[in-house]
Design a protein around this motif. Sequence first.
Motif, PDB file in Angstrom:
ATOM      1  N   GLU A   1       6.077 -11.500   8.779  1.00  0.00           N
ATOM      2  CA  GLU A   1       4.883 -11.404   7.935  1.00  0.00           C
ATOM      3  C   GLU A   1       4.670  -9.976   7.444  1.00  0.00           C
ATOM      4  OE1 GLU A   1       4.981 -15.004  10.069  1.00  0.00           O
ATOM      5  OE2 GLU A   1       5.007 -12.959  10.902  1.00  0.00           O
ATOM      6  N   TYR A   2       4.996  -8.996   8.296  1.00  0.00           N
ATOM      7  CA  TYR A   2       4.857  -7.593   7.888  1.00  0.00           C
ATOM      8  C   TYR A   2       5.732  -7.309   6.666  1.00  0.00           C
ATOM      9  CZ  TYR A   2       5.778  -2.560   7.853  1.00  0.00           C
ATOM     10  OH  TYR A   2       5.954  -1.261   7.459  1.00  0.00           O
TER      11      TYR A   2
ATOM     12  N   PHE B   1       6.194  -8.097  -0.996  1.00  0.00           N
ATOM     13  CA  PHE B   1       5.602  -8.853  -2.094  1.00  0.00           C
ATOM     14  C   PHE B   1       4.380  -8.164  -2.704  1.00  0.00           C
ATOM     15  CE2 PHE B   1       7.613 -12.913  -0.292  1.00  0.00           C
ATOM     16  CZ  PHE B   1       8.660 -12.843  -1.201  1.00  0.00           C
ATOM     17  N   SER B   2       3.775  -7.217  -1.977  1.00  0.00           N
ATOM     18  CA  SER B   2       2.666  -6.440  -2.532  1.00  0.00           C
ATOM     19  C   SER B   2       3.159  -5.258  -3.360  1.00  0.00           C
ATOM     20  CB  SER B   2       1.757  -5.919  -1.405  1.00  0.00           C
ATOM     21  OG  SER B   2       1.152  -6.982  -0.715  1.00  0.00           O
ATOM     22  N   ASN B   3       4.454  -4.950  -3.243  1.00  0.00           N
ATOM     23  CA  ASN B   3       4.993  -3.750  -3.896  1.00  0.00           C
ATOM     24  C   ASN B   3       6.437  -3.990  -4.348  1.00  0.00           C
ATOM     25  OD1 ASN B   3       2.735  -1.737  -2.869  1.00  0.00           O
ATOM     26  ND2 ASN B   3       3.423  -2.858  -1.065  1.00  0.00           N
ATOM     27  N   THR B   4       6.688  -5.119  -4.999  1.00  0.00           N
ATOM     28  CA  THR B   4       8.074  -5.511  -5.278  1.00  0.00           C
ATOM     29  C   THR B   4       8.845  -4.476  -6.091  1.00  0.00           C
ATOM     30  OG1 THR B   4       7.252  -6.810  -7.160  1.00  0.00           O
ATOM     31  CG2 THR B   4       7.698  -7.995  -5.110  1.00  0.00           C
ATOM     32  N   GLN B   5       8.156  -3.760  -6.981  1.00  0.00           N
ATOM     33  CA  GLN B   5       8.853  -2.799  -7.840  1.00  0.00           C
ATOM     34  C   GLN B   5       9.432  -1.632  -7.064  1.00  0.00           C
ATOM     35  OE1 GLN B   5       5.606  -3.156  -7.607  1.00  0.00           O
ATOM     36  NE2 GLN B   5       4.592  -1.152  -7.587  1.00  0.00           N
ATOM     37  N   ASN B   6       9.025  -1.472  -5.810  1.00  0.00           N
ATOM     38  CA  ASN B   6       9.480  -0.338  -5.004  1.00  0.00           C
ATOM     39  C   ASN B   6      10.572  -0.702  -4.005  1.00  0.00           C
ATOM     40  OD1 ASN B   6       6.305   0.279  -5.524  1.00  0.00           O
ATOM     41  ND2 ASN B   6       7.488   2.155  -5.491  1.00  0.00           N
ATOM     42  N   PHE B   7      11.093  -1.933  -4.080  1.00  0.00           N
ATOM     43  CA  PHE B   7      12.037  -2.368  -3.054  1.00  0.00           C
ATOM     44  C   PHE B   7      13.278  -3.044  -3.621  1.00  0.00           C
ATOM     45  CE2 PHE B   7       8.183  -2.239  -0.416  1.00  0.00           C
ATOM     46  CZ  PHE B   7       8.681  -1.578   0.702  1.00  0.00           C
ATOM     47  N   SER B   8      14.328  -2.945  -2.832  1.00  0.00           N
ATOM     48  CA  SER B   8      15.519  -3.772  -3.026  1.00  0.00           C
ATOM     49  C   SER B   8      16.019  -4.188  -1.651  1.00  0.00           C
ATOM     50  CB  SER B   8      16.619  -2.994  -3.764  1.00  0.00           C
ATOM     51  OG  SER B   8      17.813  -3.758  -3.839  1.00  0.00           O
ATOM     52  N   ILE B   9      16.549  -5.406  -1.550  1.00  0.00           N
ATOM     53  CA  ILE B   9      17.245  -5.838  -0.337  1.00  0.00           C
ATOM     54  C   ILE B   9      18.691  -6.099  -0.727  1.00  0.00           C
ATOM     55  CG2 ILE B   9      17.403  -7.516   1.532  1.00  0.00           C
ATOM     56  CD1 ILE B   9      14.490  -8.157   1.176  1.00  0.00           C
TER      57      ILE B   9
END
Length: 357
Positions: free
Chosen positions: A222-223, A229-237
Amino acid sequence: MKVLYNPSLSLKVIELNSKENIEGYKILLNSFWSNNIYYNYEYLIYYENDQQNLRYFLLELHGEPIVLMPFFMRRIDSNLKLDNEFYDVITPYGYGGPLFDENVKNYLEYFWNKVDAWYSRNNVVSEFVRFSLRQNSDNYTGNLEHTLTNVRGLILEDQDKQWQNFVPKVRNNFRTAEKNNLSFVAKIGSNISQNDIVEFHSVYIDTMKRNNASEIYFFSLEYFQNLIFSNTQNFSIVFTEKDGVVISTELIIFWKDTMYAFLGGTRGDYFHLRPNDFLRVNIIKLASELKFKYYVLGGGRVDGDGLYKSKKAFFPKDEDPIFYTGRKIINSLVYSQLTQEHTSIKTSFFPAYRLPR
């Protein structure tokens, strides 16, 4: 303590304890500092508990925000009969300290002096600051300590030259991975799905268990869902896969010109296929395609250990930035009283009165 008066500057201290304050903080971070994830509310709140309260300092110039620093205010429990309730301050895990743009760097001295004055008025005994790698420790009013050497590599447009810069072991391991028919998958921003996070979390938790990691590193599914999902533009997996099975993964933070290796893991049964070198080489290619300037891999558990060397192998010619921590005693009398039972113990732990028993 010298605190210069400047009517155009003001320091605010705001608790993140209401919907209004939280929303205001999010807008502030997005508007002025490109939503730096290490300062993001969803990132910070994980570390809050009954003993430590999340707040932030905000220095304004003519009403415009110029310096931001989140911190935790921790109540100090003691068997001593002290005349007041006392606290200490610690910044969250990761790259922190004051956040500011280069053009306002001259105001840091004022910022720290005002912070120290606030500490004195509010019974703060000591402060522990984790700084970033962007030289934001200038004019710090406490003691700076070289805490950990980090690996940060320059991303080249010429990927042939980048390949030649790797140590031979990396190139050999990558070739082995290719022969084992591994594949690289990158999910970026809004393309990250619920299943991608589940896959990442599964491998990550498996790795934490294998390494007997501390409880604090066992982040819940959940974390990650809330943070990403609150900051998708800042992440990549990103994933390394073998026959459609995820065997290695990394969660990457984007901020300005830099990609940060945040958290990751590998399935232990697949080490012999060399998935980690394969993953990192492809991440560097991706960074070049996306026009990032740097890739930060972090450090080892201690300087020069095997983990550090495995990261350094990708950027052996680049200068390593230093991760500094700051330690400050504001009330030396109370600090001494609190640490009296530890006087016979030689320790670098700070503050000493919180040394785990």
